[in-house]
Design a protein around this motif. Structure first.
Motif, PDB file in Angstrom:
ATOM      1  N   ALA A   1      17.881 -23.830  13.112  1.00  0.00           N
ATOM      2  CA  ALA A   1      18.448 -24.610  12.020  1.00  0.00           C
ATOM      3  C   ALA A   1      18.052 -23.985  10.692  1.00  0.00           C
TER       4      ALA A   1
ATOM      5  N   GLU B   1      23.035 -26.077  11.615  1.00  0.00           N
ATOM      6  CA  GLU B   1      22.492 -25.559  12.875  1.00  0.00           C
ATOM      7  C   GLU B   1      23.060 -24.172  13.153  1.00  0.00           C
TER       8      GLU B   1
ATOM      9  N   ARG C   1      16.560 -29.219  19.242  1.00  0.00           N
ATOM     10  CA  ARG C   1      17.477 -29.253  18.101  1.00  0.00           C
ATOM     11  C   ARG C   1      16.930 -30.165  17.004  1.00  0.00           C
TER      12      ARG C   1
END
Length: 246
Positions: free
Chosen positions: A230, A220, A170
């Motif tokens: 993202a 995101e 992430r």
């Protein structure tokens, strides 16, 4: 805010793109053979030559699908045949539409991982998108220490093993999406700080003054299971629409 799997809609035949919209398309890079053959016909001679350089058939077919889908999506907004779409490249290699394609205001970016691809399209706004398949990495903490800020490294280090991999990816996709939006290289990864928590979407993109004063919005996305993504877009006042490429 994240875009969940059930929000990827089938677009209408009269789909349009306004300046206050960003469209993100999700596409399968392993289409049926008949569909792949149609996509191959849209490629330029240079793209076909590039495809032939891939040693493995799967990689070759995914390249063909990826470029053909990109052409098909852009052609829809441009009102031309996919084979007529022409590309140029910025100094660091970021693809852009050539002026001969007819709409210099149309901006796009793409990312692929394994058999999935995402395409972001907007008008008059720099944008970048990144997609990663969540896979095991043995040296997660070492990579975070090398490429992330001290605060981000501390977050990764404090997490239980079950959360390290996804959180690492992430962070990576958020940073990479920004660098793709600006066209900059990976050398600046550690200068970009992302505020996120394992249970919450990323809330802020922090940049040093040396990277300028442009206002960037980070969002995101959740393309499907075992993937993270993202999107970074220049400026406020836009909303996201997510489409499934058929």
């Amino acid at each position: 805010m994240t875009t969940s799997d059930n929000e990827w809609l089938n677009p209408s035949a009269d789909l349009t793109l306004s300046r206050d919209e960003i469209h993100v398309w999700r596409a399968d890079l392993d289409p049926p053979t008949s569909h792949l053959q149609l996509l191959a016909k849209t490629l330029s001679a240079d793209e076909r030559n590039r495809a032939e350089r891939f040693y493995f058939e799967q990689h070759r077919n995914r390249f063909i699908a990826g470029r053909g889908i990109l052409r098909t999506i852009l052609a829809r907004y441009l009102g031309i045949d996919p084979s007529e779409v022409q590309f140029g490249y910025e100094p660091r290699g970021k693809p852009i539409l050539a002026e001969t394609s007819g709409d210099s205001r149309l901006c796009f970016n793409l990312s692929h991982s394994q058999g999935l691809a995402l395409y972001a399209v907007g008008r008059d706004r720099a944008l970048g998108i990144d997609l990663e398949y969540i896979r095991p990495i043995s040296d997660t903490e070492q990579l975070a220490k090398r490429f992330f800020s001290a605060q981000e490294y501390a977050v990764i280090r404090a997490l239980p093993p079950s959360q390290k991999q996804e959180t690492f990816f992430r962070y990576w996709t958020c940073k990479e999406a920004y660098l793709k939006a600006t066209g900059d290289g990976l050398a600046q990864l550690d200068q970009i700080e992302i505020l996120l928590a394992p249970e919450k979407p990323a809330s802020e993109l922090r940049l040093p003054s040396s990277l300028g004063t442009q206002d960037w919005v980070l969002q995101e996305l959740t393309p499907t299971a075992n993937y993270v993504a993202a999107l970074v877009v220049a400026g406020q006042g836009w909303h996201l629409r997510s489409w499934q490429f058929l």
